[in-house]
Design a protein around this motif. Structure first.
Motif, PDB file in Angstrom:
ATOM      1  N   UNK A 155       0.695  -1.257   0.555  1.00  0.00           N
ATOM      2  CA  UNK A 155      -0.116   0.025  -0.329  1.00  0.00           C
ATOM      3  C   UNK A 155       0.761   1.734  -0.163  1.00  0.00           C
ATOM      4  N   UNK A 156       0.624   2.274  -0.957  1.00  0.00           N
ATOM      5  CA  UNK A 156       1.328   3.396  -1.028  1.00  0.00           C
ATOM      6  C   UNK A 156       1.193   4.543   0.334  1.00  0.00           C
ATOM      7  N   UNK A 157      -0.033   4.526   0.437  1.00  0.00           N
ATOM      8  CA  UNK A 157      -1.109   5.131   1.579  1.00  0.00           C
ATOM      9  C   UNK A 157      -0.470   4.839   2.916  1.00  0.00           C
ATOM     10  N   UNK A 158       0.172   5.120   3.676  1.00  0.00           N
ATOM     11  CA  UNK A 158       0.444   4.863   4.582  1.00  0.00           C
ATOM     12  C   UNK A 158       0.058   5.427   6.802  1.00  0.00           C
ATOM     13  N   UNK A 159      -0.541   5.424   6.864  1.00  0.00           N
ATOM     14  CA  UNK A 159      -0.505   6.611   8.208  1.00  0.00           C
ATOM     15  C   UNK A 159       0.579   6.822   9.061  1.00  0.00           C
ATOM     16  N   UNK A 160       0.631   8.096   9.444  1.00  0.00           N
ATOM     17  CA  UNK A 160       1.773   7.862  10.310  1.00  0.00           C
ATOM     18  C   UNK A 160       3.664   7.791  10.062  1.00  0.00           C
ATOM     19  N   UNK A 161       3.373   7.465   8.877  1.00  0.00           N
ATOM     20  CA  UNK A 161       5.268   7.758   8.019  1.00  0.00           C
ATOM     21  C   UNK A 161       5.680   8.804   8.183  1.00  0.00           C
ATOM     22  N   UNK A 162       6.937   8.675   8.511  1.00  0.00           N
ATOM     23  CA  UNK A 162       7.711   9.799   8.345  1.00  0.00           C
ATOM     24  C   UNK A 162       8.937  10.272   7.337  1.00  0.00           C
ATOM     25  N   UNK A 163       8.028  10.697   6.252  1.00  0.00           N
ATOM     26  CA  UNK A 163       8.140  11.284   4.918  1.00  0.00           C
ATOM     27  C   UNK A 163       9.902  12.165   5.071  1.00  0.00           C
ATOM     28  N   UNK A 164      11.063  10.937   4.694  1.00  0.00           N
ATOM     29  CA  UNK A 164      12.499  11.597   3.533  1.00  0.00           C
ATOM     30  C   UNK A 164      12.388  11.717   2.631  1.00  0.00           C
ATOM     31  N   UNK A 165      12.089  12.884   2.395  1.00  0.00           N
ATOM     32  CA  UNK A 165      11.373  13.763   0.795  1.00  0.00           C
ATOM     33  C   UNK A 165      13.018  13.390  -0.082  1.00  0.00           C
ATOM     34  N   UNK A 166      12.623  13.475  -1.021  1.00  0.00           N
ATOM     35  CA  UNK A 166      14.024  13.258  -2.146  1.00  0.00           C
ATOM     36  C   UNK A 166      14.630  14.627  -2.302  1.00  0.00           C
ATOM     37  N   UNK A 167      15.899  14.781  -3.491  1.00  0.00           N
ATOM     38  CA  UNK A 167      16.286  16.578  -3.390  1.00  0.00           C
ATOM     39  C   UNK A 167      16.635  15.801  -5.244  1.00  0.00           C
ATOM     40  N   UNK A 168      16.791  14.549  -5.451  1.00  0.00           N
ATOM     41  CA  UNK A 168      17.037  14.578  -7.054  1.00  0.00           C
ATOM     42  C   UNK A 168      15.950  13.292  -7.595  1.00  0.00           C
ATOM     43  N   UNK A 169      15.976  12.941  -8.927  1.00  0.00           N
ATOM     44  CA  UNK A 169      16.113  12.023  -9.170  1.00  0.00           C
ATOM     45  C   UNK A 169      16.399  11.067 -10.219  1.00  0.00           C
ATOM     46  N   UNK A 170      16.766   9.832 -10.131  1.00  0.00           N
ATOM     47  CA  UNK A 170      17.021   9.028 -11.630  1.00  0.00           C
ATOM     48  C   UNK A 170      16.474   9.004 -12.549  1.00  0.00           C
ATOM     49  N   UNK A 171      17.228   9.962 -13.873  1.00  0.00           N
ATOM     50  CA  UNK A 171      15.489   9.436 -14.953  1.00  0.00           C
ATOM     51  C   UNK A 171      16.879   7.643 -15.833  1.00  0.00           C
ATOM     52  N   UNK A 172      15.839   6.826 -15.182  1.00  0.00           N
ATOM     53  CA  UNK A 172      16.290   5.491 -15.567  1.00  0.00           C
ATOM     54  C   UNK A 172      16.367   5.568 -18.144  1.00  0.00           C
ATOM     55  N   UNK A 173      15.529   6.222 -18.539  1.00  0.00           N
ATOM     56  CA  UNK A 173      15.908   6.385 -19.564  1.00  0.00           C
ATOM     57  C   UNK A 173      15.070   5.238 -19.983  1.00  0.00           C
TER      58      UNK A 173
END
Length: 311
Positions: free
Chosen positions: A1-19
């Motif tokens: 499940x993507x939606x998880x209650x009370x989850x601490x989010x560690x947000x990304x600062x960059x993405x890797x484009x797999x292309x």
């Protein structure tokens, strides 16, 4: 499940484009193919803009819109192609979070604006063929400028909404984007929260824009066809309708792929299928547009010949 209650989010600062996932030995071949296509797009669109600008015979509403279409295609491709080309030669294939947001914003802006501009061009042909006596009034310089401005305003509105909803997602520690540029389906796929609302917003806005503009184009061409069929001579019918041929080809290519991609809920489930279709509407079609308008348009061909001959 993507939606998880009370989850601490560690947000990304960059993405890797797999292309485009291909064997390493094909990467250079793809780089050369994309580079060649991008060069054709840049040269073709800049040439169209220049020829229309310098040739006074092309200072008409139809070519005013075509010049703006060429500018849109140029900006549209430049938003995506350079980063894609760089990633073919890079092992890291990274794009910053802000860079991803900017790329998506301008992609949505130019793509949406092009949808509206193609509908405006259909209305221009409708006015020219069905109401030739009132054409100078319907398509005065002021009206043309407002129609183009309105297309950009609609593009900005849709882009702001789409970008806002997409970047409201949380991505946690997952930053591998299975795409060659930042787009909604790929970003939604790696989100760690429920994306149902975002998918509904994407579908509603995209479907409304595409269906509304397609309806406007079809109605315009229904009236055009009705008017053309009333012309007694076959040569007259062919000559009148020939001015619409290039536009019909461009509309069919652009709207066909975009509709299949965005205006059907759950239509694209495979990342690979997603990327293949994206190549068409972000690269191939943009390369074909100036070729279609130059090869099928006698006025443009004659203008190019006059400039090449120094006349």
């Amino acid at each position: 499940m993507k939606n998880e209650l009370n989850r601490n989010y560690s947000e990304v600062t960059e993405f890797i484009l797999l292309g485009l996932r291909t064997p390493p030995e094909l990467q250079m071949l793809l780089f050369l193919a994309f580079l060649l296509i991008y060069i054709v797009i840049v040269v073709g669109d800049i040439s169209m803009i220049f020829v229309i600008w310098v040739d006074s015979r092309l200072h008409t509403p139809m070519y005013f819109f075509l010049r703006n279409l060429s500018y849109l295609d140029l900006r549209y491709s430049t938003d995506i192609a350079p980063k894609t080309l760089a990633n073919f030669l890079s092992n890291e294939k990274k794009i910053s979070y802000n860079g991803c947001a900017a790329q998506f914003f301008f992609f949505a802006l130019f793509a949406t604006t092009e949808c509206f501009l193609l509908a405006v061009m259909a209305f221009d042909r409708f006015s020219a063929i069905c109401s030739p006596l009132l054409y100078p009034v319907h398509m005065s310089q002021k009206v043309c400028v407002w129609l183009v401005t309105g297309s950009y305003i609609c593009g900005v509105i849709n882009s702001v909404v789409q970008t806002g909803f997409t970047l409201s997602l949380h991505f946690c520690e997952e930053n591998r984007l299975d795409h060659f540029f930042c787009d909604v389906p790929a970003l939604s796929e790696i989100s760690c929260v429920d994306t149902f609302v975002n998918e509904i917003v994407l579908f509603v806005f995209s479907a409304f824009i595409i269906i509304a503009m397609t309806k406007a184009i079809l109605v315009s061409y229904a009236y055009i066809l009705s008017t053309v069929l009333k012309i007694p001579s076959s040569q007259g019918r062919s000559k009148t309708f020939s001015t619409c041929g290039s536009h019909i080809a461009v509309v069919s290519l652009f709207y066909g792929t975009v509709f299949f991609m965005y205006a059907q809920p759950g239509a694209i489930t495979s990342p690979q299928q997603n990327k293949i279709i994206a190549v068409f509407y972000t690269v191939i079609i943009l390369m074909l547009n100036p070729l279609i308008y130059s090869l099928r348009n006698r006025d443009v061909r004659d203008a190019v010949k006059r400039k090449l001959c120094g006349k």
